[in-house]
Design an enzyme around this catalytic site. Structure first.
Site, PDB file in Angstrom:
ATOM      1  N   LYS A  99       0.816  -1.222   0.000  1.00 39.83           N
ATOM      2  CA  LYS A  99       0.000   0.000   0.000  1.00 39.83           C
ATOM      3  C   LYS A  99       0.848   1.269   0.000  1.00 39.83           C
ATOM      4  CE  LYS A  99      -4.072  -2.023   0.227  1.00 39.83           C
ATOM      5  NZ  LYS A  99      -5.054  -1.895  -0.865  1.00 39.83           N
ATOM      6  N   GLU A 121      -9.873   5.906   2.943  1.00 36.64           N
ATOM      7  CA  GLU A 121     -10.663   4.804   3.488  1.00 36.64           C
ATOM      8  C   GLU A 121      -9.702   3.666   3.777  1.00 36.64           C
ATOM      9  OE1 GLU A 121     -10.087   5.187   0.296  1.00 36.64           O
ATOM     10  OE2 GLU A 121      -9.415   3.157  -0.191  1.00 36.64           O
ATOM     11  N   SER A 388       1.791  -9.571  -0.743  1.00 36.99           N
ATOM     12  CA  SER A 388       1.448  -8.147  -0.689  1.00 36.99           C
ATOM     13  C   SER A 388       1.602  -7.526   0.685  1.00 36.99           C
ATOM     14  CB  SER A 388       0.016  -7.948  -1.193  1.00 36.99           C
ATOM     15  OG  SER A 388      -0.875  -8.758  -0.463  1.00 36.99           O
TER      16      SER A 388
END
Ligand SMILES: Cc1ncc(COP(=O)(O)O)c(C=O)c1O
Lengths: 406, 286
Positions: A99, A121, A388
Site C-alpha cells: 500500500k 478509506e 502483498s
C-alpha cells in the site's frame, strides 16, 4: 457477453475519459468533477516532471526500502513438489504492505496540488497506516475512515494510525466495512473540496485513480521483471496475486501484460464459499454495475442494490473490483479464480511454518491458489506470488479462527 | 432546447403567472413502507407542493447525509424496489395528472434495470424528470441523452465548484430546471447564504433560460421564503424525511396520525413560497 476485441497492447488503457473498454469512467457527483479533473491535470504534469520522479525514487529507496526482494521459496517449492515458487516480498516494505507504494506517489501529488488535509478509506488498516505514515512524513493533517467491524478486527492497525497522528473515524453505516468507509470518505470529500486530497487505496474510484494507483504500484512488476531475469535468465511463467480492489495484482501484472508467455492469475476471496453467497468474489460471482465512481463487476441484487461482501481478510472484503480487472477478465488476459477463508488460513499457516514468513491473510489467498496448482506444474515452471503484506495485523483474527487464545 | 412543454414547463409557467417560486419537496419512495409512503405522496399536492422529488433508494448514497441515508435503508428494509417506485408514480397519476414528479437517486439501480426498459417504464408511469447524482455531464451518453430522447427531463445539479469553465458543459444537456446545490456537501448540510445563492442564480441566468431551483440544507418555512426570494424554487428534503423518522412507531411504520403530521409539516414549509417577495421582481432573465 461478447468478448471485446484483442487490442494491440493491453497497456494502453484507459482512454482519455478513463474507460477500460466498458469499464471505468467518472461516475461522481458534480461537486467532485472539477476536483478529479484537477487531479488528472496534476498527475499528467507530475509524470512529465523529472523532479517528481527523482523525489519518488528517493523515497521509494530510502523511506520504503525498495527494491523489495524476489525470494526463492525453497521449502514451499519442495513441499508442493512442482513449480518453482518465488515470493515478491512486498511485506518487507515500510509499514508492511504494498500500500505504501501508492501512498508515496499520491502524497507527492497532494503536495504539488497544495492540499493540506488527507483523507482515506481503509479496510485491513494497511492503507490507513500507509496513508497516516506519509501524512506524518509530510506534515499533513490526516483523517482515516474505517468501518466499525474492521476497527474491531484490526485493532493493532487502528492504534498504529493513532500513533502516527491520524484521526480514525468509525463508520457505522452498512456492514461497517470497506465499502461503507469509502462512502464516508466520499461524503467528506464532497464537503471539504478545497482543503482535502482523497488518497484512494486501490485501483478503484473515478478516473484517474485506477490509472494513477496502477502506475504507482507498477514498481512491483517492473522490479520483478528485472529480478527474475537476473535470477533465472528469463521471464516468469505465471504471476499470482490476491485481488480486493486489485492494486497489488495490477502492480505485479501490468508491466507483463504484453508478454504473451506470462500467464496471470488473480485470486478473489471466496469467503465461506461462493455457493453460500458469503464471499467477496465480484468477478467470479458478480455482475456489471456502477459504484464509487466507475463501472465494474459488483456484488448486487436484481434491484441494483449492493450486497455485503464477506472475507476473513478485511482487505479483500469489498463488493467491487478495480475496472481494469473487469476489462482484463473480459478480454481473457488474466484468469480470475477464488480461494475460501479456510484455504487462505491453511496457506497462512503453511507459509509461517515452511518459510518463516507470516503473510497477510489477503496474500494468503494468493498462496492458497498456488497450493492448488503448483504440485501439477513442471519443476521448471516459474511462479511469482505477490506477498502483498505481512500478517502481524492478522494474528488476532487467525487465533480466533483457530480457536486459540492470546 | 425545443421540446413540447411537459408538466414541469407548464408548472413553472403557472407559477410565473402567479408571481411566485416553486415549493419542491423530497421524500424517499417506500419510506417507511410502500403503503404509508404512498399516502404521503398522494397528500403532497394538497399540502402545497408544486413539484415532487421522489427518491429512489440505494444502498450506497454517497452524496446523502444521515437523514436520507436512513430513509433509504428504511425503504429498502421494507422491500422497496425501483419497479415499486415506478408503480407509485403510476398510481399517483391516477388522481393527479398535473404535479411534476422527478425521480432522484443513483445510477446503479437504473443501470441494473436496463436504461431502455427503465425509460420506457418511467414514461409509461408518468415520470417527468430525473436527477441522477452520480452521472456528471462527462457520462451523458449513459442516460441523459436517451432520457431526453424519450421525453424525460434530465436535471443536473450545479454546485459551488461548478466554475464558469464547466458551466456551459454542465448546462448543455440539462432540461426541466437547474438544481443548484448551494453548499459543497451532502444532503442535510448547512444552508447556503442567501446572497451567494442570488449571485449564483444570476451567473446561471446568463447561460440558460431554465428555472433555477435551490436545495440542500433548507429546513424551515422562513428559509424557504428566503430562498424563494432569490430563486425559482426551493427544495426541502432532509427536514421532511426527519419528520417521517420522528413519527415512526415501534413496528417501524408511522404511528397513527403520522401521515397527517408529516403533511402538516410540509404545508407549513410550503407556506414559505407563498409569502416570499416575488422572485426577481425586477425582471430577471426568464
Ligand atoms: C496486504 C494486503 N494485500 C492486499 C490487499 C487488497 O488490496 P488490493 O487488491 O488493492 O491489492 C490489501 C488491502 O488492504 C492488503 O492490506
Amino acid at each position: 457477453m461478447n468478448k471485446p476485441e484483442r487490442p494491440n497492447s493491453y497497456r494502453s488503457l484507459p482512454d482519455a475519459d478513463g474507460h477500460f473498454g466498458l469499464f471505468g469512467g467518472r461516475y461522481v457527483a458534480e461537486t467532485l468533477m472539477p476536483l478529479i479533473l484537477d487531479l488528472e491535470k496534476a498527475y499528467r504534469e507530475a509524470k512529465a516532471d523529472p523532479a517528481f520522479k527523482a523525489q519518488m525514487d528517493d523515497l521509494m529507496k530510502n523511506f520504503v526500502g525498495r527494491p523489495s526482494p524476489l525470494y526463492f521459496a525453497e521449502r514451499l517449492t519442495g513441499h508442493f513438489g512442482g513449480a518453482k515458487i518465488y515470493l515478491k516480498r512486498e511485506e518487507l516494505n515500510h509499514t508492511g504492505a504494498h500500500k505504501i507504494n501508492n501512498c508515496i506517489g499520491q502524497i507527492l501529488l497532494a503536495q504539488r496540488m497544495g492540499k493540506k488535509r488527507i483523507i482515506a478509506e481503509t479496510g485491513a488498516g494497511q492503507h490507513g497506516v500507509a496513508t497516516a505514515t506519509v501524512a506524518a512524513r509530510f506534515g499533513l493533517e490526516c483523517v482515516i475512515f474505517m468501518g466499525e467491524t474492521d476497527i474491531e478486527r484490526q485493532k493493532p492497525n487502528v492504534f498504529r494510525m493513532n500513533l502516527l497522528g491520524a484521526r480514525v473515524v468509525p463508520v457505522q453505516s452498512g456492514a461497517r466495512t470497506l465499502k461503507d468507509a469509502m462512502n464516508e470518505a466520499l461524503r467528506d470529500w464532497v464537503t471539504n473540496v478545497d482543503s482535502t486530497y482523497y488518497l484512494i487505496g486501490t485501483v478503484a474510484g473515478p478516473h484517474p485513480y485506477p490509472e494513477l494507483v496502477r502506475d504507482f504500484q507498477s514498481v512491483i512488476g517492473i522490479e520483478t521483471r528485472e529480478q527474475m531475469l537476473a535470477a533465472e535468465g528469463r521471464l516468469p511463467d505465471t504471476l499470482v496475486a490476491c485481488v480486493g480492489g486489485g492494486s497489488n495484482a495490477i502492480g505485479l501484472f501490468h508491466p507483463f501484460l504484453d508478454d504473451e508467455s506470462v500467464a496471470m492469475t488473480a485470486v478473489e476471496a471466496a469467503g465461506r464459499g461462493i455457493e453460500t453467497g458469503q464471499h467477496a468474489a465480484s468477478i467470479s460471482a458478480g455482475s456489471l454495475g456502477v459504484l464509487h465512481g466507475n463501472r465494474t463487476y459488483l456484488l448486487q441484487d436484481d434491484d441494483g442494490q449492493i450486497t455485503e461482501a464477506h472475507s476473513i481478510s478485511a482487505g479483500l472484503d469489498y463488493p467491487g473490483v478495480g475496472p481494469e480487472h473487469g476489462y482484463l477478465n473480459d478480454v481473457g488476459r488474466v484468469q480470475y479464480v477464488s480461494a475460501t477463508d479456510r484455504e487462505a488460513l491453511d496457506a497462512f499457516q503453511l507459509c509461517c511454518q515452511l518459510e518463516g514468513i507470516i503473510p497477510a491473510l489477503e496474500s494468503s489467498h494468493a498462496l492458497a491458489h498456488v497450493a492448488k496448482v503448483a504440485p501439477a506444474l513442471p519443476r521448471d515452471h516459474l511462479i511469482v506470488v505477490n506477498l502483498s503484506g505481512r500478517g502481524d495485523k492478522d494474528i488476532f483474527t487467525v487465533a480466533d479462527a483457530l480457536g486459540a487464545k492470546i | 432546447m425545443t421540446t413540447t412543454p411537459g408538466r414541469i414547463e407548464r408548472r413553472f409557467a403557472e407559477l410565473r403567472a402567479e408571481g411566485r417560486a416553486a415549493f419542491v419537496s423530497f421524500i424517499t419512495a417506500g419510506d417507511p413502507n410502500l403503503e404509508q409512503s404512498e399516502a404521503i405522496l398522494a397528500g403532497l399536492p394538497g399540502a402545497g407542493v408544486d413539484i415532487i422529488e421522489l427518491g429512489m433508494p440505494f444502498t450506497d448514497p454517497m452524496a446523502d447525509g444521515p437523514a436520507i441515508q436512513a430513509a433509504g435503508l428504511r425503504a429498502l428494509a421494507s422491500g422497496q424496489t425501483l419497479r415499486k417506485t415506478l408503480g407509485m408514480v403510476e398510481r399517483f397519476r391516477g388522481t393527479d395528472n398535473d404535479t411534476p414528479i422527478v425521480l432522484m437517486g443513483y445510477y446503479n439501480p437504473i443501470y441494473k434495470y436496463g436504461v431502455d426498459a427503465f425509460l420506457s417504464d418511467a414514461v409509461q408511469a408518468g415520470v417527468d424528470g430525473l436527477i441522477v447524482v452520480d452521472l456528471p455531464a462527462e457520462e451523458d451518453a449513459e442516460l441523459c441523452e436517451p432520457a431526453v430522447a424519450a421525453g424525460i427531463r434530465f436535471i443536473r445539479l450545479l454546485t459551488p465548484t461548478t466554475d464558469d469553465k464547466r458551466l456551459e458543459r454542465v448546462i448543455a444537456n440539462c432540461s426541466g430546471f437547474l438544481y443548484y446545490v448551494s453548499v459543497t456537501g451532502i444532503t442535510g448540510a448547512a444552508q447556503g447564504a442567501q446572497d451567494a445563492v442570488g449571485a449564483a442564480r444570476k451567473r446561471f441566468a446568463a447561460k440558460s433560460d431554465l428555472p433555477v431551483v435551490v436545495g440542500f440544507g433548507i429546513r424551515t418555512a422562513d428559509a424557504v421564503a428566503e430562498i424563494a426570494a432569490v430563486a425559482d424554487g426551493a427544495v426541502v428534503g432532509s427536514a421532511i424525511v426527519d419528520r417521517i423518522a420522528k413519527n415512526l412507531g415501534p413496528s417501524g411504520g408511522l404511528t397513527d396520525g403520522g401521515v397527517r403530521d408529516v403533511l402538516g409539516f410540509v404545508a407549513d414549509l410550503a407556506s414559505g413560497v407563498r409569502r416570499a417577495e416575488q422572485p426577481l421582481a425586477a425582471g430577471g432573465a426568464r
